[in-house]
Design an enzyme around this catalytic site. Structure first.
Site, PDB file in Angstrom:
ATOM      1  N   ASP A  36     -14.114 -51.763 -57.576  1.00  0.00           N
ATOM      2  CA  ASP A  36     -13.544 -50.365 -57.834  1.00  0.00           C
ATOM      3  C   ASP A  36     -12.220 -50.042 -57.707  1.00  0.00           C
ATOM      4  OD1 ASP A  36     -16.497 -48.604 -56.911  1.00  0.00           O
ATOM      5  OD2 ASP A  36     -16.511 -50.872 -56.143  1.00  0.00           O
ATOM      6  N   THR A  90     -21.841 -48.968 -57.338  1.00  0.00           N
ATOM      7  CA  THR A  90     -21.315 -49.952 -56.570  1.00  0.00           C
ATOM      8  C   THR A  90     -22.267 -50.818 -55.662  1.00  0.00           C
ATOM      9  OG1 THR A  90     -19.152 -48.876 -56.503  1.00  0.00           O
ATOM     10  CG2 THR A  90     -19.446 -50.420 -54.888  1.00  0.00           C
TER      11      THR A  90
END
Length: 308
Positions: free
Chosen positions: A51, A122
């Site tokens: 990320d 995620t």
């Protein structure tokens, strides 16, 4: 003499290459084995090294080429010098050859807001559900989502060794959406896709009210919109304030470009100007066809609980 490509088409062409680079970063972090997982606000709200690196790559690459853009990314990162190796300065030539819709031809760089989710899904990424993962770059003008790019880093990963990994989908309102084969769920079938890791009573009540033939529970807003345009689901129903503008901006464009519709649970369009609050506090309701049918089935109790 014909003028060159417009600001919007140059931005989309760059975003395409930048999203591909981010997808490469996402794959590389897994391959190296250290995900660097950090809990943000809860055990289901995670951030990984992928990320962080993908967002640095996307935002820095865009800002270098388009310094007057407003760029809003999911991850709250300190500003620091970005490794040159993370910068992508290429652009997808095929996009530059497409005509810019007339209503967007005079847009200036400073009029555009870019919403970035460097790694959507995620939690699924950390659990190895790799086909749920997308990279999202959405472009908004006057509060409306008008162009978007979705990269799927692990598209085709179940095809085995040697298969070409990843694909990039892109679209501009008034031009169309590209990089996939549009399919619809068979007529009369109601297949609902909803959250896998952020469910609650409101979410399940709303899904049940749709009287579904089947319910799919998967990660990532980008992934769910792809299910709608590829005929795997007929509606994406998420009656919760958990989704943010960077989750919906790019996917909304792809859906709208092929005649679908994405709103909150009240049927209101989402706003994407730079001052808007990041949370989609009245949930998300999206479908490729028959949006009115799904909107009409949202229970009043759900509408009352989710205030725009």
């Amino acid at each position: 003499m014909a003028s060159g490509p417009t600001v919007l088409m140059r931005l989309v062409a760059s975003a395409y290459s930048i999203a591909q680079k981010a997808g490469t970063i996402v794959r590389r972090v897994i391959a190296e084995g250290d995900l660097g997982i950090v809990e943000k606000t809860s055990p289901t709200d995670l951030q990984t090294k992928a990320d962080r690196m993908a967002q640095m790559s996307i935002c820095s690459s865009l800002a270098r080429k388009f310094p007057k853009l407003t760029i809003i990314g999911e991850e709250d990162l300190p500003s620091e010098d970005v490794d040159q190796e993370l910068i992508e300065d290429g652009q997808w030539e095929e996009i530059l050859r497409k005509p810019c819709p007339a209503q967007y031809s005079a847009i200036k760089e400073e009029d555009l807001v870019v919403w970035v989710d460097p790694l959507d899904g995620t939690k699924e990424y950390t659990e190895g559900l790799l086909d749920n993962v997308t990279v999202l770059i959405g472009i908004a003008y006057e509060g409306k989502a008008i162009a978007g790019v979705i990269n799927q880093p692990y598209y085709n990963y179940q095809a085995g060794p040697g298969a070409a990994l990843g694909r990039t989908i892109w679209g501009v309102l008034g031009l169309g959406a590209f990089g996939f084969q549009l399919k619809e769920v068979p007529a009369g079938k109601h297949i609902i896709t909803t959250t896998r890791s952020h469910s609650n009573k409101l979410v399940t009540d709303c899904v049940t009210a749709m009287n579904p033939d089947d319910v799919l529970r998967v990660g990532g807003a980008g992934n769910k919109i792809i299910q709608l345009i590829e005929g795997k689901a007929s509606a994406y129903v998420f009656a919760s304030p958990g989704c943010k503008k960077w989750d919906t901006c790019a996917p909304e464009v792809i859906l709208h470009a092929v005649g679908g519709k994405l709103t909150d649970v009240h049927g209101n369009a989402l706003q994407y100007d730079k001052e808007v609050k990041h949370m989609n506090s009245a949930g998300v309701l999206a479908s490729l066809r028959n949006h009115d049918y799904y909107a009409s089935r949202v229970p009043e109790s759900v509408k009352n609980a989710l205030v725009p």
